[in-house]
Motif scaffolding. Structure first.
Motif, mmCIF file in Angstrom:
data_model
loop_
_atom_site.group_PDB
_atom_site.id
_atom_site.type_symbol
_atom_site.label_atom_id
_atom_site.label_comp_id
_atom_site.label_asym_id
_atom_site.label_seq_id
_atom_site.Cartn_x
_atom_site.Cartn_y
_atom_site.Cartn_z
ATOM 1 N N ASP A 190 0.866 -1.189 0.000
ATOM 2 C CA ASP A 190 0.000 0.000 0.000
ATOM 3 C C ASP A 190 0.893 1.226 0.000
ATOM 4 O O ASP A 190 1.714 1.393 0.909
ATOM 5 C CB ASP A 190 -0.906 -0.011 1.231
ATOM 6 N N LEU A 191 0.760 2.050 -1.026
ATOM 7 C CA LEU A 191 1.583 3.253 -1.151
ATOM 8 C C LEU A 191 0.726 4.444 -0.739
ATOM 9 O O LEU A 191 -0.180 4.855 -1.473
ATOM 10 C CB LEU A 191 2.070 3.416 -2.592
ATOM 11 N N VAL A 192 1.011 4.980 0.453
ATOM 12 C CA VAL A 192 0.166 6.027 1.038
ATOM 13 C C VAL A 192 0.915 7.353 0.982
ATOM 14 O O VAL A 192 1.921 7.545 1.684
ATOM 15 C CB VAL A 192 -0.170 5.694 2.515
ATOM 16 N N SER A 193 0.436 8.264 0.141
ATOM 17 C CA SER A 193 1.119 9.565 0.009
ATOM 18 C C SER A 193 0.154 10.575 -0.586
ATOM 19 O O SER A 193 -0.826 10.195 -1.229
ATOM 20 C CB SER A 193 2.337 9.429 -0.923
ATOM 21 N N PRO A 194 0.450 11.884 -0.404
ATOM 22 C CA PRO A 194 -0.281 12.875 -1.192
ATOM 23 C C PRO A 194 0.001 12.608 -2.679
ATOM 24 O O PRO A 194 1.084 12.104 -3.015
ATOM 25 C CB PRO A 194 0.330 14.207 -0.757
ATOM 26 N N GLU A 195 -0.956 12.967 -3.547
ATOM 27 C CA GLU A 195 -0.812 12.652 -4.973
ATOM 28 C C GLU A 195 0.511 13.176 -5.543
ATOM 29 O O GLU A 195 1.176 12.510 -6.335
ATOM 30 C CB GLU A 195 -2.001 13.239 -5.745
ATOM 31 N N GLU A 196 0.909 14.377 -5.105
ATOM 32 C CA GLU A 196 2.121 15.014 -5.662
ATOM 33 C C GLU A 196 3.400 14.313 -5.193
ATOM 34 O O GLU A 196 4.477 14.563 -5.744
ATOM 35 C CB GLU A 196 2.200 16.494 -5.245
ATOM 36 N N LEU A 197 3.301 13.471 -4.153
ATOM 37 C CA LEU A 197 4.504 12.812 -3.622
ATOM 38 C C LEU A 197 4.460 11.301 -3.835
ATOM 39 O O LEU A 197 5.036 10.522 -3.067
ATOM 40 C CB LEU A 197 4.663 13.132 -2.118
ATOM 41 N N VAL A 235 8.727 13.982 5.115
ATOM 42 C CA VAL A 235 8.741 14.812 3.894
ATOM 43 C C VAL A 235 10.178 15.315 3.717
ATOM 44 O O VAL A 235 10.742 15.938 4.617
ATOM 45 C CB VAL A 235 7.760 16.004 4.013
ATOM 46 N N GLN A 236 10.772 14.999 2.570
ATOM 47 C CA GLN A 236 12.207 15.283 2.339
ATOM 48 C C GLN A 236 12.355 16.744 1.915
ATOM 49 O O GLN A 236 12.622 17.043 0.743
ATOM 50 C CB GLN A 236 12.755 14.353 1.255
ATOM 51 N N GLU A 237 12.209 17.666 2.864
ATOM 52 C CA GLU A 237 12.119 19.079 2.485
ATOM 53 C C GLU A 237 13.371 19.589 1.788
ATOM 54 O O GLU A 237 13.304 20.529 0.991
ATOM 55 C CB GLU A 237 11.735 19.953 3.689
ATOM 56 N N GLU A 238 14.514 18.940 2.027
ATOM 57 C CA GLU A 238 15.755 19.374 1.380
ATOM 58 C C GLU A 238 15.750 19.125 -0.134
ATOM 59 O O GLU A 238 16.611 19.638 -0.856
ATOM 60 C CB GLU A 238 16.971 18.699 2.032
ATOM 61 N N ARG A 239 14.795 18.325 -0.628
ATOM 62 C CA ARG A 239 14.736 18.051 -2.081
ATOM 63 C C ARG A 239 13.778 18.997 -2.807
ATOM 64 O O ARG A 239 13.681 18.971 -4.033
ATOM 65 C CB ARG A 239 14.264 16.613 -2.346
ATOM 66 N N PHE A 240 12.998 19.793 -2.062
ATOM 67 C CA PHE A 240 12.037 20.701 -2.688
ATOM 68 C C PHE A 240 12.751 21.997 -3.094
ATOM 69 O O PHE A 240 13.744 22.379 -2.476
ATOM 70 C CB PHE A 240 10.908 21.038 -1.707
ATOM 71 N N ASN A 241 12.190 22.666 -4.126
ATOM 72 C CA ASN A 241 12.796 23.921 -4.564
ATOM 73 C C ASN A 241 12.692 24.988 -3.479
ATOM 74 O O ASN A 241 13.578 25.804 -3.319
ATOM 75 C CB ASN A 241 12.129 24.434 -5.849
ATOM 76 N N ASP A 245 6.822 24.868 -0.255
ATOM 77 C CA ASP A 245 6.207 23.746 -0.983
ATOM 78 C C ASP A 245 6.178 22.504 -0.098
ATOM 79 O O ASP A 245 5.189 21.776 -0.045
ATOM 80 C CB ASP A 245 6.991 23.428 -2.266
ATOM 81 N N ALA A 246 7.286 22.260 0.606
ATOM 82 C CA ALA A 246 7.362 21.074 1.476
ATOM 83 C C ALA A 246 6.383 21.204 2.640
ATOM 84 O O ALA A 246 5.750 20.220 3.053
ATOM 85 C CB ALA A 246 8.784 20.898 2.003
ATOM 86 N N ASN A 247 6.239 22.423 3.163
ATOM 87 C CA ASN A 247 5.379 22.637 4.333
ATOM 88 C C ASN A 247 3.932 22.230 4.083
ATOM 89 O O ASN A 247 3.217 21.861 5.012
ATOM 90 C CB ASN A 247 5.420 24.107 4.766
ATOM 91 N N LYS A 248 3.514 22.263 2.798
ATOM 92 C CA LYS A 248 2.120 21.902 2.455
ATOM 93 C C LYS A 248 1.799 20.468 2.875
ATOM 94 O O LYS A 248 0.658 20.115 3.104
ATOM 95 C CB LYS A 248 1.897 22.014 0.937
ATOM 96 N N TYR A 249 2.832 19.622 2.909
ATOM 97 C CA TYR A 249 2.601 18.186 3.136
ATOM 98 C C TYR A 249 2.905 17.738 4.554
ATOM 99 O O TYR A 249 2.610 16.604 4.916
ATOM 100 C CB TYR A 249 3.465 17.375 2.146
#
Ligand code: CP
Length: 337
Positions: A190-197, A235-241, A245-249
């Protein structure tokens, strides 16, 4: 796979017999990791422990593992304290460091960087995480932990049911874990994530090709309801621009004891590669799970030592010499009660 004298860059290099071989060496190393016995089998050897990204577990456990086998460790802990900061290339860095080391462990923020480094190295290189691509030693210790935890309930890796929760797009630990689990039969994921991730397309295809049964969902309760293992990630915030953007998740997929009790089977094991984000707005694994005996996160982190010792022993070809060089310890381990 021939471990001796070779790089370990990706889980793609391993088949099931390689994994079994590594785990059997790890089992034999348990008394050395728990300091019931000492070995100096790597006396005189030097590990170049090169971390160009932050790390607590991977860096320290690779270093401790090498020390436990009797070897010495030299480290770089950030780009800024190395000559990469002066424009030196990774290839030149590899040429130079492989002149000072018998084996190199490398973590670097760019996908594919460890492979590039290894091509220029004169000694074996182990990938300790390259960007969002792979983290093979983490997947090996995760699988070792899953196997140990399942065996308590008389289950094994074939027929595994697992929920992977969180940032499946950028999480390199998840990427390597998917690759390693795809080598087993009748796995349900089961892959549980927000659609964007969601998990990248190429990995999804790899799972489908390996006949892994995949269910993608954004709903935590649905994903964790019929599984043996819940594997939560940050949430791997260091990979976001940018951080916004990371905070949303952050905090969208938090597990606590009441969600666990309401939805999980009684022996469902909770894992996390760590670090977990314990800030109140994220709180991926709530503090109230501390009392849950199925919370395996620190047993999982502990297993990093024995797995990394086994990797060094096999790559440096000393796995058959450890028992012969064993000695008793002269000090008492742990706190007095
Ligand atoms: N799991 C893991 O890679 O942790 P560190 O970033 O602390 O090494």
């Amino acid at each position: 796979m021939d471990f001796s004298g070779n790089h370990i860059l990706s889980i793609d290099q391993f088949d099931r017999s390689d994994i079994e071989k590594l785990f059997s060496v790890a089992d034999k190393l348990e008394p050395f990791a728990s300091k019931e016995k000492i070995t100096r089998v790597l006396e005189g050897a030097i590990l170049g422990n090169m971390f160009f990204e932050p790390s607590t577990r991977t860096r320290i456990s690779f270093g401790a593992s090498f020390n436990l086998l009797g070897g010495n460790v030299r480290e770089i802990t950030e780009v800024g304290s190395s000559s990469l900061a002066k424009g030196e290339s990774l290839a030149d860095t590899a040429q130079v460091l492989s002149g000072y080391s018998d084996i190199i462990v490398l973590r670097h923020p760019e996908n594919g960087s460890v492979q590039k480094f290894a091509e220029a190295s004169r000694v074996p290189v182990i990938n300790a995480g390259d960007g969002s691509n792979e983290h093979p030693s983490q997947a090996l210790l995760d699988l070792y932990t899953i196997q140990k935890e399942l065996s308590q309930n008389k289950k094994n890796l074939d027929n595994l049911r697992i929920a992977l929760v969180g940032d499946l797009k950028y999480g390199r630990a998840v990427h390597s874990l998917c690759k390693i689990l795809s080598k087993y039969s009748n796995v349900k994921m089961d892959l549980v994530s927000p659609e964007e991730l969601q998990l990248p397309e190429d990995l999804l295809n790899q799972l489908t090709d390996a006949r892994v049964s995949v269910n993608q969902t954004e709903n935590l309760e649905e994903g964790i309801s019929e599984v043996d293992i819940i594997y939560v990630t940050r949430v791997q915030e260091e990979r976001f621009n940018n951080k916004e953007d990371a905070n949303k998740y952050r905090g969208l997929l938090s597990l606590n004891q009441s969600i666990y009790t309401a939805n999980c089977e009684p022996n469902t094991v909770i894992m996390h590669p760590l670090p977990r984000d314990s800030r109140s707005d994220a709180n991926e694994l709530d503090r109230d799970l501390y009392a849950n005996p199925n919370l395996a996160i620190f047993r999982q982190a502990d297993n990093g030592v024995v797995i990394r010792m086994a990797m060094f022993a096999l790559v440096l070809g000393v796995e058959g010499k450890i028992e012969k060089t064993a000695k008793p310890v002269n000090w008492k381990v742990g706190l007095s009660s």
